[in-house]
Scaffold this motif. Structure first.
Motif, PDB file in Angstrom:
ATOM      1  N   ALA A 259      84.478  69.219  32.934  1.00  8.06           N
ATOM      2  CA  ALA A 259      83.235  68.732  33.534  1.00  8.06           C
ATOM      3  C   ALA A 259      83.327  67.246  33.853  1.00  8.06           C
ATOM      4  O   ALA A 259      82.837  66.793  34.900  1.00  8.06           O
ATOM      5  N   PHE A 260      83.959  66.486  32.971  1.00 10.68           N
ATOM      6  CA  PHE A 260      84.120  65.051  33.214  1.00 10.68           C
ATOM      7  C   PHE A 260      84.985  64.812  34.451  1.00 10.68           C
ATOM      8  O   PHE A 260      84.632  64.001  35.327  1.00 10.68           O
ATOM      9  N   LEU A 261      86.104  65.510  34.543  1.00  6.89           N
ATOM     10  CA  LEU A 261      87.009  65.307  35.679  1.00  6.89           C
ATOM     11  C   LEU A 261      86.389  65.781  36.990  1.00  6.89           C
ATOM     12  O   LEU A 261      86.641  65.190  38.059  1.00  6.89           O
ATOM     13  N   GLU A 262      85.589  66.832  36.918  1.00  8.35           N
ATOM     14  CA  GLU A 262      84.972  67.373  38.121  1.00  8.35           C
ATOM     15  C   GLU A 262      83.618  66.744  38.437  1.00  8.35           C
ATOM     16  O   GLU A 262      82.960  67.112  39.408  1.00  8.35           O
ATOM     17  N   LYS A 263      83.211  65.806  37.588  1.00  5.62           N
ATOM     18  CA  LYS A 263      81.956  65.068  37.777  1.00  5.62           C
ATOM     19  C   LYS A 263      80.755  66.012  37.929  1.00  5.62           C
ATOM     20  O   LYS A 263      79.972  65.917  38.875  1.00  5.62           O
ATOM     21  N   ARG A 264      80.632  66.914  36.967  1.00  3.82           N
ATOM     22  CA  ARG A 264      79.517  67.866  36.950  1.00  3.82           C
ATOM     23  C   ARG A 264      78.970  67.975  35.529  1.00  3.82           C
ATOM     24  O   ARG A 264      79.646  67.589  34.568  1.00  3.82           O
TER      25      ARG A 264
ATOM     26  N   ASN B 124      73.932  67.213  27.561  1.00  5.26           N
ATOM     27  CA  ASN B 124      75.202  66.516  27.702  1.00  5.26           C
ATOM     28  C   ASN B 124      76.183  66.719  26.565  1.00  5.26           C
ATOM     29  O   ASN B 124      77.326  66.251  26.662  1.00  5.26           O
TER      30      ASN B 124
END
Length: 285
Positions: A258-263, A210
């Protein structure tokens, strides 16, 4: 280096270093100190290693220095001495592993599975997180051997648990249980022995999966090096430029994306090639 006293095992992004003299409760020797330093230097240079776990083989973590040679065990002039350096010489094995752990760009977790006395306790202090089994005991026993706290422990220990607690433990030289160590903040968690390594690995994977390697390398040095400062002004001179440098980089773009795309993130930065120009700021100062 071919290791005699430790095991070096990589599984995925996690390196596990095991102190491996179980017949001696993993008692410390000068060879072990040199090998531990080498292991952390290797981990620092290996981009595939994200987190280092250190534990002990068998029922002990590290029972302190190996004094099986008798009363001369700490005499630097005696054969088989475990002393860190001869009189008038720079520290070698002791300074070596402390420096290697402290300056390593990878976070480290001590999984204390049994007795950790003397150097067995102090070698965990430059590590970032300590977990202890319910069977663990920890002791800064130096005064009971006619010694002083070594391996930088008089600097590390008060920063971790406060001066009053550090004084109490060092002046009595008593072994303490994991619950007392946890209450004082020395260990982050206490677990059943059979769950210790699984918990350490879960924590290591949480970090590895992460977080950005470069961010971790910088964050641990900022926290360690500025925690004792009387004010934040020196830190502000460092974290401001670092934030600007990282903010324009690929890791931040990936982290936000990655946060915005939830991945899960796939950070491209590597500590071997992508440390910012301001690092290491303490050498430039």
């Amino acid at each position: 280096m071919a290791y005699e006293t430790i095991l070096y095992e990589i599984e995925g992004p996690v390196l596990t270093v095991t102190l491996n003299r179980p017949e001696k409760l993993n008692a410390y020797t000068a060879v072990m100190g040199a090998e531990l330093a080498d292991a952390f230097h290797r981990a620092d240079a290996d981009d595939d290693v994200r987190v280092v776990i250190v534990t002990g083989a068998g029922r002990g973590f590290c029972a302190g220095a190996d004094i099986s040679g008798g009363a001369g065990a700490f005499d630097a002039q005696a054969e088989g001495s475990v002393a860190f350096a001869a009189p008038g010489q720079a520290r070698q094995a002791g300074g070596g592993f402390v420096e290697a752990i402290f300056n390593c760009r990878k976070p480290s977790i001590a999984a204390i599975n049994g007795a950790a006395a003397g150097v067995g306790a102090t070698l965990t202090l430059p590590m970032d997180i300590r977990l202890a089994a319910e069977t663990a005991k920890i002791g800064f026993v130096f005064a009971r051997r006619g010694l002083v706290p070594e391996a930088g422990s008089a600097w590390f220990l008060p920063r971790l648990v406060g001066l009053p607690q550090a004084l109490r433990w060092c002046l009595t030289g008593a072994m303490v249980g994991p619950d007392e160590a946890h209450a004082a903040g020395l260990v982050a968690e206490v677990t059943p022995l059979d769950e210790l390594m699984a918990r350490a690995r879960a924590l290591a994977l949480e970090i590895a999966e992460n977080t950005a390697p470069v961010s971790i390398a910088l964050a641990r040095q900022m926290l360690w090096r500025f925690s004792g400062e009387p004010d934040p002004w020196g830190l502000l001179k460092v974290d401001g430029p670092l934030s600007l440098q990282l903010g324009a980089g690929a890791d931040v773009r990936e982290g936000v994306g990655a946060f915005l795309e939830k991945r899960p993130p796939r950070f491209p930065g590597k500590v071997s090639t992508d440390m910012p120009p301001g690092y290491p700021w303490w050498e430039k100062a």
